[in-house]
Design a protein around this motif. Sequence first.
Motif, PDB file in Angstrom:
ATOM      1  N   THR A  64       0.713  -1.222   0.103  1.00  0.00           N
ATOM      2  CA  THR A  64      -0.216   0.011   0.093  1.00  0.00           C
ATOM      3  C   THR A  64       0.783   1.220   0.051  1.00  0.00           C
ATOM      4  OG1 THR A  64      -0.006   0.088   2.428  1.00  0.00           O
ATOM      5  CG2 THR A  64      -1.842  -1.108   1.078  1.00  0.00           C
ATOM      6  N   ILE A  65       1.941   1.193   0.175  1.00  0.00           N
ATOM      7  CA  ILE A  65       3.082   2.343   0.443  1.00  0.00           C
ATOM      8  C   ILE A  65       3.985   2.296  -1.083  1.00  0.00           C
ATOM      9  CG2 ILE A  65       4.876   3.480   1.816  1.00  0.00           C
ATOM     10  CD1 ILE A  65       3.489   2.608   4.170  1.00  0.00           C
ATOM     11  N   LYS A  66       3.839   3.520  -1.514  1.00  0.00           N
ATOM     12  CA  LYS A  66       4.875   3.846  -2.963  1.00  0.00           C
ATOM     13  C   LYS A  66       5.638   5.195  -2.578  1.00  0.00           C
ATOM     14  CE  LYS A  66       3.084   0.597  -5.437  1.00  0.00           C
ATOM     15  NZ  LYS A  66       3.768  -0.579  -5.929  1.00  0.00           N
ATOM     16  N   PRO A  67       7.039   5.248  -3.012  1.00  0.00           N
ATOM     17  CA  PRO A  67       7.556   3.999  -3.461  1.00  0.00           C
ATOM     18  C   PRO A  67       7.986   2.823  -2.667  1.00  0.00           C
ATOM     19  CG  PRO A  67       8.701   6.038  -4.113  1.00  0.00           C
ATOM     20  CD  PRO A  67       7.777   6.418  -3.082  1.00  0.00           C
ATOM     21  N   ASP A  68       8.687   1.910  -2.864  1.00  0.00           N
ATOM     22  CA  ASP A  68       9.073   0.947  -1.991  1.00  0.00           C
ATOM     23  C   ASP A  68       9.728   1.366  -0.837  1.00  0.00           C
ATOM     24  OD1 ASP A  68       9.633  -1.383  -0.769  1.00  0.00           O
ATOM     25  OD2 ASP A  68      10.982  -2.274  -2.364  1.00  0.00           O
ATOM     26  N   ILE A  69       9.371   1.183   0.385  1.00  0.00           N
ATOM     27  CA  ILE A  69       9.681   1.662   1.781  1.00  0.00           C
ATOM     28  C   ILE A  69      10.377   0.592   2.460  1.00  0.00           C
ATOM     29  CG2 ILE A  69       7.622   1.479   2.980  1.00  0.00           C
ATOM     30  CD1 ILE A  69       8.349   4.291   4.035  1.00  0.00           C
ATOM     31  N   THR A  70      10.339  -0.651   2.175  1.00  0.00           N
ATOM     32  CA  THR A  70      10.541  -1.906   2.890  1.00  0.00           C
ATOM     33  C   THR A  70      12.047  -1.878   3.577  1.00  0.00           C
ATOM     34  OG1 THR A  70      11.142  -3.165   0.935  1.00  0.00           O
ATOM     35  CG2 THR A  70       8.705  -3.494   1.959  1.00  0.00           C
ATOM     36  N   MET A  71      12.907  -1.398   2.560  1.00  0.00           N
ATOM     37  CA  MET A  71      14.324  -1.477   3.001  1.00  0.00           C
ATOM     38  C   MET A  71      14.706  -0.481   4.318  1.00  0.00           C
ATOM     39  SD  MET A  71      16.238   0.507  -0.155  1.00  0.00           S
ATOM     40  CE  MET A  71      15.155  -0.483  -1.305  1.00  0.00           C
ATOM     41  N   PHE A  72      13.593   0.198   4.440  1.00  0.00           N
ATOM     42  CA  PHE A  72      13.862   1.428   5.389  1.00  0.00           C
ATOM     43  C   PHE A  72      13.139   1.192   6.653  1.00  0.00           C
ATOM     44  CE2 PHE A  72      14.337   3.648   1.515  1.00  0.00           C
ATOM     45  CZ  PHE A  72      15.678   4.132   1.455  1.00  0.00           C
ATOM     46  N   VAL A  73      12.360  -0.090   6.780  1.00  0.00           N
ATOM     47  CA  VAL A  73      11.602  -0.560   7.818  1.00  0.00           C
ATOM     48  C   VAL A  73      12.198  -1.690   8.629  1.00  0.00           C
ATOM     49  CG1 VAL A  73       9.346  -1.111   8.693  1.00  0.00           C
ATOM     50  CG2 VAL A  73       9.512   0.387   6.817  1.00  0.00           C
ATOM     51  N   THR A  94      14.988   7.603   1.032  1.00  0.00           N
ATOM     52  CA  THR A  94      15.929   8.596   0.035  1.00  0.00           C
ATOM     53  C   THR A  94      15.000   8.532  -1.006  1.00  0.00           C
ATOM     54  OG1 THR A  94      16.687   6.218  -0.858  1.00  0.00           O
ATOM     55  CG2 THR A  94      18.060   7.183   0.707  1.00  0.00           C
ATOM     56  N   ASP A  95      13.658   8.172  -1.426  1.00  0.00           N
ATOM     57  CA  ASP A  95      12.985   8.550  -2.245  1.00  0.00           C
ATOM     58  C   ASP A  95      11.779   9.225  -1.895  1.00  0.00           C
ATOM     59  OD1 ASP A  95      14.544   7.167  -4.461  1.00  0.00           O
ATOM     60  OD2 ASP A  95      13.748   5.289  -3.761  1.00  0.00           O
ATOM     61  N   ARG A  96      11.701  10.117  -1.147  1.00  0.00           N
ATOM     62  CA  ARG A  96      10.808  10.807  -0.560  1.00  0.00           C
ATOM     63  C   ARG A  96      10.136  11.704  -1.572  1.00  0.00           C
ATOM     64  NH1 ARG A  96      11.745  14.595   3.664  1.00  0.00           N
ATOM     65  NH2 ARG A  96      13.528  15.340   2.134  1.00  0.00           N
ATOM     66  N   PRO A  97       8.581  11.977  -1.799  1.00  0.00           N
ATOM     67  CA  PRO A  97       7.705  11.701  -0.712  1.00  0.00           C
ATOM     68  C   PRO A  97       7.068  10.149  -0.991  1.00  0.00           C
ATOM     69  CG  PRO A  97       6.892  12.861  -2.312  1.00  0.00           C
ATOM     70  CD  PRO A  97       8.297  12.884  -2.831  1.00  0.00           C
ATOM     71  N   TYR A  98       6.912   9.586   0.390  1.00  0.00           N
ATOM     72  CA  TYR A  98       6.150   8.281   0.388  1.00  0.00           C
ATOM     73  C   TYR A  98       4.802   8.551   0.420  1.00  0.00           C
ATOM     74  CZ  TYR A  98      10.947   6.500   0.822  1.00  0.00           C
ATOM     75  OH  TYR A  98      12.357   5.972   0.604  1.00  0.00           O
ATOM     76  N   TYR A  99       4.076   7.696   0.015  1.00  0.00           N
ATOM     77  CA  TYR A  99       2.666   7.860   0.007  1.00  0.00           C
ATOM     78  C   TYR A  99       1.702   6.631  -0.136  1.00  0.00           C
ATOM     79  CZ  TYR A  99       3.114   7.477  -5.319  1.00  0.00           C
ATOM     80  OH  TYR A  99       3.617   6.987  -6.366  1.00  0.00           O
ATOM     81  N   LEU A 100       0.423   6.834   0.192  1.00  0.00           N
ATOM     82  CA  LEU A 100      -0.581   5.800  -0.207  1.00  0.00           C
ATOM     83  C   LEU A 100      -0.846   5.568  -1.309  1.00  0.00           C
ATOM     84  CD1 LEU A 100      -3.229   6.844   2.871  1.00  0.00           C
ATOM     85  CD2 LEU A 100      -1.445   4.733   2.859  1.00  0.00           C
ATOM     86  N   ALA A 101      -0.530   4.585  -2.030  1.00  0.00           N
ATOM     87  CA  ALA A 101      -0.650   4.152  -3.502  1.00  0.00           C
ATOM     88  C   ALA A 101      -2.053   4.691  -3.751  1.00  0.00           C
ATOM     89  CB  ALA A 101      -0.434   2.806  -3.775  1.00  0.00           C
ATOM     90  N   LYS A 131      12.007  17.930  -5.252  1.00  0.00           N
ATOM     91  CA  LYS A 131      13.017  18.474  -5.559  1.00  0.00           C
ATOM     92  C   LYS A 131      14.298  18.034  -5.024  1.00  0.00           C
ATOM     93  CE  LYS A 131      14.749  23.196  -6.630  1.00  0.00           C
ATOM     94  NZ  LYS A 131      14.278  24.529  -6.577  1.00  0.00           N
ATOM     95  N   GLU A 132      14.049  17.608  -3.732  1.00  0.00           N
ATOM     96  CA  GLU A 132      15.150  17.224  -2.695  1.00  0.00           C
ATOM     97  C   GLU A 132      15.956  16.180  -3.451  1.00  0.00           C
ATOM     98  OE1 GLU A 132      16.193  17.895   1.912  1.00  0.00           O
ATOM     99  OE2 GLU A 132      14.594  16.603   1.392  1.00  0.00           O
ATOM    100  N   THR A 133      15.028  15.235  -3.585  1.00  0.00           N
ATOM    101  CA  THR A 133      15.046  13.644  -4.075  1.00  0.00           C
ATOM    102  C   THR A 133      15.744  13.616  -5.311  1.00  0.00           C
ATOM    103  OG1 THR A 133      13.595  12.829  -2.299  1.00  0.00           O
ATOM    104  CG2 THR A 133      14.246  11.197  -4.217  1.00  0.00           C
ATOM    105  N   ASP A 134      15.091  14.229  -6.193  1.00  0.00           N
ATOM    106  CA  ASP A 134      15.078  14.016  -7.679  1.00  0.00           C
ATOM    107  C   ASP A 134      16.191  15.149  -8.110  1.00  0.00           C
ATOM    108  OD1 ASP A 134      13.438  12.083  -7.667  1.00  0.00           O
ATOM    109  OD2 ASP A 134      11.746  13.161  -8.402  1.00  0.00           O
TER     110      ASP A 134
END
Length: 449
Positions: A64-73, A94-101, A131-134
């Motif tokens: 349910t969360i995008k982008p893939d956040i599993t490596m940070f949990v 590192t791929d912020r913003p994370y959001y509900l798909a 902007k900070e990420t990309d």
Amino acid sequence: MLFRESETVELKEIVTDDIKKEIIAFANCNGGKLYVGVQDDGTIIGVEDADSISLQISNMIRDTIKPDITMFVHYETIEEKGKEIIAIDVQRGTDRPYYLAKKGMRPEGVFVRQGYSSVPATDTAIRYMIKETDGDRFEAIRSLNQDLTFEAAKKEFDIRNLEFGPKQIQTLKLTDQDGLYTNLGLLLSDQCVHTIKVAIFQGTDQMVFKDRREFGGSLLRQMNEVYDYVDIHNQTRATIQKLLRIDVRDYPEVAIREALLNTLVHRDYSFSSSSLISIYTDRIEFVSIGGLMPGIELEDIMLGLSVCRNQDLANVFYRLHLIEAYGTGMGKIMKAYEGEEEKPKIETTKNAFKIILPNINTKNETRNDKETNVDAIIGSATVGENVLDEEALILDYARSHEFITRNDVIELLKVSTSTASRILQRLVRSGLLKQYGKARSTRYRMIKS
């Protein structure tokens, strides 16, 4: 161990959907820990099956969360006062913003930590994270709108027998490594928010509007529709040299094409303002947002130096055979006016770029206006006097019927809609007809000499 909620600590008695919101907020900010099996006041109640609940949360996050956040949990089962609780450690992603798909990259889907709570992020905060990420390159940044379609783009690729599927979309960088649409994807999508405004003016200034249009949608759709619209207003004047009739358009078609492509490919899309095309009786002006790239001078551009602001967009246009790999556009524009007394002009400011194309026929038409009157045209349609047969027929019809319409001209001369419009506008500019009404109710009446 004492449990107390803070900006980086969240307590949950049981697993609920709110856990997704808390994890997103931690990953979008400075990280934090979430404890399951602890009440809001810090009372430990524990969980019955820690492994099963950890797996449940892990699946929930992955799906349910995008982008893939599993490596940070990271998950850990700890024992406090004889009871098991789950500690979920969330690092800053590192791929912020994370959001509900399901919600997308909008405030209702993106959360940040504010005090002891997780709250929806503002549009400004979302843009800042992107902007900070990309980075600063607009076309490579993730698009805020991820609900995109590409009907116009696919049609353009199909015309050239080029594939336009998921593989090509990724190769052309319309999506990033996570499969999310970039701003380049937005520009080529049917949902593109940037537009081109075209205005037709009476005379050589902006005092009187004759017509105006705004073109939106995919840049590829805008390209075609704007060119067709400008082409309708690119009138043709016929001259006679001995036994030869020579048709000369107000503006060389190649010059209009290259100026339009320059406006589309090189503008700065980080600004929301529209590109502008202004058509006067003596010139066309193409104005795009964004001046010259740093370190580049106007003289460099005229020599053919090409430093593209939107490299990926230029690559798409190159793939479609619309532009060449090197900066030949300005050279083509200048060559189109070879032998003409008046040449195209380029003007630049810090934030704008203007191409001015002079009307080749302006001086000739001005001279003819002084030498020709209505009776001469109606009374003489001979080639030797440099008068067109169709003009005589139109004026004769207008005199006998009090007015004439474009459909009348189409039927009278057996010509296309665009040709009929060009001839009528030529007579209007020559001061022989006057236009009344708009759109379908447009009529043309004789001007008495």
